[in-house]
Design an enzyme around this catalytic site. Sequence first.
Site, mmCIF file in Angstrom:
data_model
loop_
_atom_site.group_PDB
_atom_site.id
_atom_site.type_symbol
_atom_site.label_atom_id
_atom_site.label_comp_id
_atom_site.label_asym_id
_atom_site.label_seq_id
_atom_site.Cartn_x
_atom_site.Cartn_y
_atom_site.Cartn_z
ATOM 1 N N GLY A 65 0.809 -1.221 0.000
ATOM 2 C CA GLY A 65 0.000 0.000 0.000
ATOM 3 C C GLY A 65 0.843 1.272 0.000
ATOM 4 O O GLY A 65 1.891 1.353 -0.660
ATOM 5 N N ALA B 155 2.213 2.584 9.607
ATOM 6 C CA ALA B 155 1.419 1.392 9.930
ATOM 7 C C ALA B 155 0.059 1.785 10.495
ATOM 8 O O ALA B 155 -0.039 2.614 11.395
ATOM 9 C CB ALA B 155 2.166 0.529 10.938
ATOM 10 N N ILE C 126 -4.332 0.289 10.892
ATOM 11 C CA ILE C 126 -5.376 -0.707 10.638
ATOM 12 C C ILE C 126 -6.746 -0.045 10.789
ATOM 13 O O ILE C 126 -6.863 1.012 11.414
ATOM 14 C CB ILE C 126 -5.286 -1.897 11.621
ATOM 15 C CG1 ILE C 126 -5.373 -1.415 13.088
ATOM 16 C CG2 ILE C 126 -4.002 -2.682 11.400
ATOM 17 C CD1 ILE C 126 -5.541 -2.540 14.104
ATOM 18 N N THR C 127 -7.751 -0.668 10.198
ATOM 19 C CA THR C 127 -9.133 -0.223 10.445
ATOM 20 C C THR C 127 -9.922 -1.369 11.076
ATOM 21 O O THR C 127 -9.651 -2.548 10.795
ATOM 22 C CB THR C 127 -9.856 0.176 9.134
ATOM 23 O OG1 THR C 127 -9.741 -0.894 8.202
ATOM 24 C CG2 THR C 127 -9.285 1.439 8.528
ATOM 25 N N GLN D 165 -15.437 10.422 10.519
ATOM 26 C CA GLN D 165 -16.064 9.572 9.501
ATOM 27 C C GLN D 165 -17.035 8.620 10.177
ATOM 28 O O GLN D 165 -16.682 7.957 11.168
ATOM 29 C CB GLN D 165 -14.988 8.784 8.726
ATOM 30 C CG GLN D 165 -15.514 7.675 7.824
ATOM 31 C CD GLN D 165 -16.417 8.191 6.706
ATOM 32 O OE1 GLN D 165 -16.182 9.243 6.130
ATOM 33 N NE2 GLN D 165 -17.472 7.455 6.413
ATOM 34 N N GLN E 57 -16.247 5.174 12.265
ATOM 35 C CA GLN E 57 -14.800 5.126 12.543
ATOM 36 C C GLN E 57 -14.434 5.901 13.815
ATOM 37 O O GLN E 57 -13.427 6.612 13.833
ATOM 38 C CB GLN E 57 -14.019 5.722 11.380
ATOM 39 C CG GLN E 57 -13.860 4.793 10.177
ATOM 40 C CD GLN E 57 -12.695 5.214 9.301
ATOM 41 O OE1 GLN E 57 -12.540 6.383 9.007
ATOM 42 N NE2 GLN E 57 -11.872 4.259 8.889
ATOM 43 N N TYR F 63 -10.792 4.813 14.614
ATOM 44 C CA TYR F 63 -9.783 5.257 13.634
ATOM 45 C C TYR F 63 -9.660 6.788 13.635
ATOM 46 O O TYR F 63 -8.552 7.337 13.634
ATOM 47 C CB TYR F 63 -10.193 4.731 12.265
ATOM 48 C CG TYR F 63 -9.203 4.941 11.148
ATOM 49 C CD1 TYR F 63 -8.212 3.997 10.873
ATOM 50 C CD2 TYR F 63 -9.277 6.064 10.327
ATOM 51 C CE1 TYR F 63 -7.320 4.177 9.820
ATOM 52 C CE2 TYR F 63 -8.386 6.246 9.272
ATOM 53 C CZ TYR F 63 -7.420 5.305 9.019
ATOM 54 O OH TYR F 63 -6.540 5.486 7.972
ATOM 55 N N LYS G 168 -6.278 8.774 14.524
ATOM 56 C CA LYS G 168 -5.639 9.635 13.528
ATOM 57 C C LYS G 168 -5.632 11.095 13.982
ATOM 58 O O LYS G 168 -4.669 11.823 13.755
ATOM 59 C CB LYS G 168 -6.334 9.487 12.170
ATOM 60 C CG LYS G 168 -6.131 8.115 11.524
ATOM 61 C CD LYS G 168 -4.663 7.873 11.183
ATOM 62 C CE LYS G 168 -4.441 6.616 10.369
ATOM 63 N NZ LYS G 168 -3.022 6.409 9.995
ATOM 64 N N PRO H 128 -3.650 11.805 4.377
ATOM 65 C CA PRO H 128 -4.155 11.343 3.081
ATOM 66 C C PRO H 128 -5.680 11.312 3.072
ATOM 67 O O PRO H 128 -6.318 11.079 4.100
ATOM 68 C CB PRO H 128 -3.611 9.908 2.961
ATOM 69 C CG PRO H 128 -2.584 9.765 4.041
ATOM 70 C CD PRO H 128 -2.990 10.731 5.118
ATOM 71 N N GLY H 129 -6.212 11.524 1.884
ATOM 72 C CA GLY H 129 -7.628 11.261 1.680
ATOM 73 C C GLY H 129 -7.801 9.801 1.310
ATOM 74 O O GLY H 129 -7.048 8.940 1.770
HETATM 75 N N1 CAA Z 1 -23.658 9.557 7.352
HETATM 76 C C1 CAA Z 1 -24.891 9.332 7.850
HETATM 77 N N2 CAA Z 1 -25.493 8.147 7.830
HETATM 78 C C2 CAA Z 1 -24.821 7.125 7.291
HETATM 79 C C3 CAA Z 1 -23.536 7.281 6.753
HETATM 80 C C4 CAA Z 1 -22.962 8.555 6.790
HETATM 81 N N3 CAA Z 1 -21.739 8.795 6.304
HETATM 82 N N4 CAA Z 1 -23.130 6.086 6.300
HETATM 83 C C5 CAA Z 1 -24.116 5.215 6.540
HETATM 84 N N5 CAA Z 1 -25.147 5.845 7.133
HETATM 85 C C6 CAA Z 1 -26.413 5.280 7.530
HETATM 86 C C7 CAA Z 1 -26.949 4.371 6.430
HETATM 87 O O1 CAA Z 1 -27.633 5.128 5.477
HETATM 88 C C8 CAA Z 1 -27.862 3.451 7.214
HETATM 89 O O2 CAA Z 1 -29.070 4.101 7.497
HETATM 90 P P1 CAA Z 1 -30.449 3.317 7.387
HETATM 91 O O3 CAA Z 1 -30.313 2.165 8.352
HETATM 92 O O4 CAA Z 1 -31.437 4.341 7.770
HETATM 93 O O5 CAA Z 1 -30.508 2.888 5.949
HETATM 94 C C9 CAA Z 1 -27.118 3.287 8.546
HETATM 95 O O6 CAA Z 1 -26.232 4.408 8.632
HETATM 96 C C10 CAA Z 1 -26.325 2.025 8.610
HETATM 97 O O7 CAA Z 1 -25.399 2.028 7.517
HETATM 98 P P2 CAA Z 1 -24.734 0.711 6.996
HETATM 99 O O8 CAA Z 1 -25.773 -0.168 6.377
HETATM 100 O O9 CAA Z 1 -23.542 1.057 6.142
HETATM 101 O O10 CAA Z 1 -24.284 0.077 8.393
HETATM 102 P P3 CAA Z 1 -23.343 -1.122 8.657
HETATM 103 O O11 CAA Z 1 -23.385 -1.334 10.113
HETATM 104 O O12 CAA Z 1 -23.596 -2.237 7.715
HETATM 105 O O13 CAA Z 1 -21.915 -0.530 8.224
HETATM 106 C C11 CAA Z 1 -20.018 0.819 8.337
HETATM 107 C C12 CAA Z 1 -21.409 0.592 8.874
HETATM 108 C C13 CAA Z 1 -19.118 -0.385 8.633
HETATM 109 C C14 CAA Z 1 -19.461 2.026 9.078
HETATM 110 C C15 CAA Z 1 -20.063 1.057 6.816
HETATM 111 O O14 CAA Z 1 -20.955 2.107 6.565
HETATM 112 C C16 CAA Z 1 -18.709 1.448 6.273
HETATM 113 O O15 CAA Z 1 -17.832 0.630 6.076
HETATM 114 N N6 CAA Z 1 -18.494 2.760 6.024
HETATM 115 C C17 CAA Z 1 -17.222 3.238 5.471
HETATM 116 C C18 CAA Z 1 -16.363 3.739 6.557
HETATM 117 C C19 CAA Z 1 -15.125 4.341 5.935
HETATM 118 O O16 CAA Z 1 -15.181 5.306 5.198
HETATM 119 N N7 CAA Z 1 -13.964 3.810 6.250
HETATM 120 C C20 CAA Z 1 -12.771 4.283 5.673
HETATM 121 C C21 CAA Z 1 -11.833 3.150 5.495
HETATM 122 S S1 CAA Z 1 -10.394 3.626 4.573
HETATM 123 C C22 CAA Z 1 -9.534 4.583 5.608
HETATM 124 O O17 CAA Z 1 -9.834 4.721 6.759
HETATM 125 C C23 CAA Z 1 -8.300 5.236 5.063
HETATM 126 C C24 CAA Z 1 -8.308 6.668 5.292
HETATM 127 O O18 CAA Z 1 -7.538 7.143 6.114
HETATM 128 C C25 CAA Z 1 -9.141 7.546 4.457
#
Ligand code: CAA
Length: 240
Positions: free
Chosen positions: A13, A83, A85-86, A141, A144, A147, A151, A177-178
Amino acid sequence: MARVAIVTGGTRGIGRAICETLKAQGLTVAANYAGNEEKARGLTEETGIPAFRWDVGDHQAVIAGCRQVEEEVGPIEVVVNNAGITRDGTLLKMSFEEWDEVLRVNLGGCFNMAKACFPGMKERKWGRIVNIGSINGQAGQYGQVNYAAAKSGIHGFTKALAQEGARFGITVNAIAPGYIDTEMVAAVPENVLEKIIARIPVGRLGHAEEIARGVAFLASEDGGFVTGSTLSINGGQHMY
Ligand code: CAA
């Protein structure tokens, strides 16, 4: 003699891109990794960069690992705390273990590496510490809390340690980073990721090399007057 850099999480990565970019810049690079032997072997075979295994969240392991790098490679003058993790999930679903592990590795890892390497930098009156934060530590976020807290902690850690390092010629900076096209981001559910990309003004994910070039600048002689800063590389997703 070439300066020695250690990059944690350096075998894949963003970390791997940082290793290769620093090497191309003339540094002697060592990578750290937590457990993926195949990726570690791949890095060493393809680039000649040695890889050392330890858990950055384990204080004693970090001290022993950095000592080994110094014996085998040379005094560490550049530390890149990459290093991370999420363990994503909403607060209601997140276990204490998921909270604790992310804090221990992502934020604790920065403390442990600095504890191991700062004294030598102080003695030699030169050092560069670059911490990889995140847009999600700046803006938060959904899903998170662990995380984002870790961060965000890295950004505070950076500014505090920069004040301590300045008089010893040690700069301490962060990159935020974004969303970058790595395995970590590929693990985000597709429908969620689509919405995130739609909010990035440049209209795409970033590339690991685009982060690595920022690290290379902060780690260079030219970066000597830059300390305590956070460089956001996020395609305009969060202007901070
Ligand atoms: N804002 C408001 N509401 C949100 C939302 C948001 N950003 N995202 C989801 N919701 C809502 C959904 O619409 C849903 O609502 P309803 O039940 O009314 O439909 C509810 O929250 C539940 O959402 P999910 O079905 O997604 O819930 P889940 O429990 O299955 O999953 C989660 C939750 C694991 C957080 C999943 O949404 C997810 O993986 N999100 C991404 C998180 C993310 O961006 N991680 C970044 C990883 S990469 C990284 O971290 C590197 C970096 O530095 C940038």
